[in-house]
Design an enzyme around this catalytic site. Structure first.
Site, PDB file in Angstrom:
ATOM      1  N   TRP A   1       0.865  -1.180   0.000  1.00 41.21           N
ATOM      2  CA  TRP A   1       0.000   0.000   0.000  1.00 41.21           C
ATOM      3  C   TRP A   1       0.902   1.230   0.000  1.00 41.21           C
ATOM      4  O   TRP A   1       1.847   1.310   0.799  1.00 41.21           O
ATOM      5  CB  TRP A   1      -0.902  -0.033   1.245  1.00 41.21           C
TER       6      TRP A   1
ATOM      7  N   ASP B   1      -1.968  -5.450   9.088  1.00 36.37           N
ATOM      8  CA  ASP B   1      -2.849  -4.395   8.604  1.00 36.37           C
ATOM      9  C   ASP B   1      -4.110  -5.091   8.088  1.00 36.37           C
ATOM     10  O   ASP B   1      -4.050  -5.867   7.134  1.00 36.37           O
ATOM     11  CB  ASP B   1      -2.129  -3.634   7.474  1.00 36.37           C
TER      12      ASP B   1
ATOM     13  N   LYS C   1     -13.991   0.501   5.077  1.00 36.87           N
ATOM     14  CA  LYS C   1     -14.574  -0.213   3.928  1.00 36.87           C
ATOM     15  C   LYS C   1     -15.744  -1.087   4.362  1.00 36.87           C
ATOM     16  O   LYS C   1     -16.792  -1.073   3.727  1.00 36.87           O
ATOM     17  CB  LYS C   1     -13.541  -1.113   3.242  1.00 36.87           C
TER      18      LYS C   1
HETATM   19  C1  LMR Z   1      -6.596   2.792  -0.685  1.00 39.32           C
HETATM   20  O1  LMR Z   1      -5.678   1.970  -0.622  1.00 39.32           O
HETATM   21  O2  LMR Z   1      -6.954   3.311  -1.754  1.00 39.32           O
HETATM   22  C2  LMR Z   1      -7.355   3.169   0.550  1.00 39.32           C
HETATM   23  O3  LMR Z   1      -6.888   2.467   1.638  1.00 39.32           O
HETATM   24  C3  LMR Z   1      -7.452   4.636   0.773  1.00 39.32           C
HETATM   25  C4  LMR Z   1      -6.165   5.241   1.252  1.00 39.32           C
HETATM   26  O4  LMR Z   1      -6.178   5.852   2.316  1.00 39.32           O
HETATM   27  O5  LMR Z   1      -5.143   5.120   0.584  1.00 39.32           O
END
Ligand code: LMR
Length: 405
Positions: free
Chosen positions: A130, A211, A246
């Site tokens: 992420w 996470d 979510k």
């Molecule tokens: C994402 O990965 O798009 C979401 O978790 C929103 C974010 O805060 O990045």
């Protein structure tokens, strides 16, 4: 020379910054498949029935809006503990659960706490991960490295390479793990692979930081927490950042929690005092509304049942959309995208690159992340064909013009 002369402008945030670009796009046909937000078949962020009912109950109670305890209400924290670790652990005093500002807030809170231990040499995140993981841990002062995770050629998890990498890490290295629906790839370790990963982490005294942002989006809320439920049996330190953004469709309320396992009650009391101190210095006390809604749903049998079925509906729609996307790609002669069916969660890691992303954005108003991540949960019957046509055009370098441009 002004106060800010030495500060240089940073590039846009890869996810939220893309939404800013999207909002400024004046075209009438445009789709935001960047940010991880679930949209319903009509392209709207759903308001869950369980949330509306909980809000109604709260409204009727007419509770005053007081300051919350720094770590949040016990009722919310205990309900979260139960959801994550199972009913047997809802009052386990060795687990501290603290309300946090979404999953991001929980990760940062955990990072600040880990910084105070002064024994963490390094934080490692998956390659890819992420986009915000590195930012969070570097901002808290950690050195962040990546571990091998995903092979873009085979679209598979690099289990052996990951395990070999883990074995070389120094004690107390913090390993950031996606508990399910790996973001961005959608590829998770198998049950057996998880077992070996968790055993290795335990034996080497590494610190797993799970996470969990998509609980309920893979199988169901219980199974999606299974790695936490396995690790807790080891009675070794670990952390969990979970998000209700979510699975409750409560993005803007910033509801999440940080949970961590302490080896004794004495340790729990010590750590709790530091969490309070960190929270007090950052935002003092958490916000009330979102956690009251979530707490109410989790602790009311009827609302919980409604929530379960609503999460299931979201999960089913995503799976169906995933299959429709692959079919639509096949109709465009893009047969190499069938691997998308093996991915889980909101996203599809498409294999498209930064140049494709720019062309999709500029020529067609289709916004995907530069990494090629597409939010499947933002596709529907109305936009799917348009999006796959656009992808086909940029992949095949066809000169197709979007209708409205
Ligand atoms: C994402 O990965 O798009 C979401 O978790 C929103 C974010 O805060 O990045």
């Amino acid at each position: 020379m002004s106060l800010y002369t030495e500060i240089t402008k940073l590039p846009r945030d890869p996810i939220i910054g893309l939404t800013e670009l999207f909002k400024n796009d004046k075209r009438s046909t445009k789709y935001n498949l960047g940010v991880g937000v679930y949209l319903d078949e009509n392209g709207n962020v759903p308001v869950l029935k369980c949330v509306t009912k909980a809000a109604q109950l709260l409204y009727e109670k007419k509770d005053p809006c007081v300051y919350l305890p720094m770590v949040g209400f016990d009722s919310f924290c205990d309900a979260t503990k139960k959801l994550l670790f199972g009913p047997a652990h809802s009052s386990n005093a060795n687990i501290i659960t603290t309300q946090a500002l979404g999953g991001t807030g929980a990760l940062r809170l955990g990072a600040e706490l880990l910084q105070r231990t002064k024994t963490v040499p390094l934080v490692v995140i998956s390659e890819p991960s992420w986009e915000n993981h590195r930012n969070i841990f570097e901002s808290a002062g950690f050195k962040v490295n990546t571990y091998p995770y995903y092979d873009p050629i085979t679209n598979c998890f690099l289990f052996d390479q990951f395990l070999t990498f883990l074995k070389r890490l120094p004690k107390h290295t913090v390993v950031i793990l996606h508990a399910n629906c790996h973001n961005p790839t959608g590829i998770d370790p198998s049950k057996e692979e998880w077992q070996e990963i968790l055993d290795t982490i335990r034996k080497l005294d590494l610190i797993p930081f799970f996470d969990l942002a998509y609980q309920g989006f893979k199988n169901n809320v219980k199974e999606d927490a299974s790695v936490l439920r396995t690790y807790i049996k080891f009675e070794k330190p670990f952390l969990v950042a979970n998000s209700f953004s979510k699975n409750f469709s409560l993005y803007g309320e910033r509801v999440g929690a940080l949970s961590l396992f302490c080896c004794s009650q004495e340790e729990s009391a010590k750590i709790q005092s530091h969490l309070k101190n960190i929270i007090r210095s950052l935002y003092s006390t958490p916000p009330t509304y979102g956690q009251k809604i979530v707490g109410q749903v989790l602790s009311n049998e009827k609302l919980y049942a409604i929530w379960q079925s609503e999460v299931q509906q979201m999960r089913t729609r995503i799976t169906e959309t995933r299959n429709q996307l692959v079919k639509a790609f096949e109709e465009e002669n893009l047969t190499s995208f069938s691997f998308i069916k093996d991915q889980h969660g909101m996203f599809s890691y498409s294999g498209l690159g930064i140049i494709h992303a720019a062309q999709l954005r500029e020529k067609f108003g289709v916004y995907i992340l530069d990494s090629g991540r597409i939010c499947i949960a933002a596709l529907n019957k109305t936009n799917l064909k348009y999006v796959t046509n656009a992808i086909s055009a940029v992949v095949h370098k066809k000169k197709i013009q979007a209708k409205s441009i």
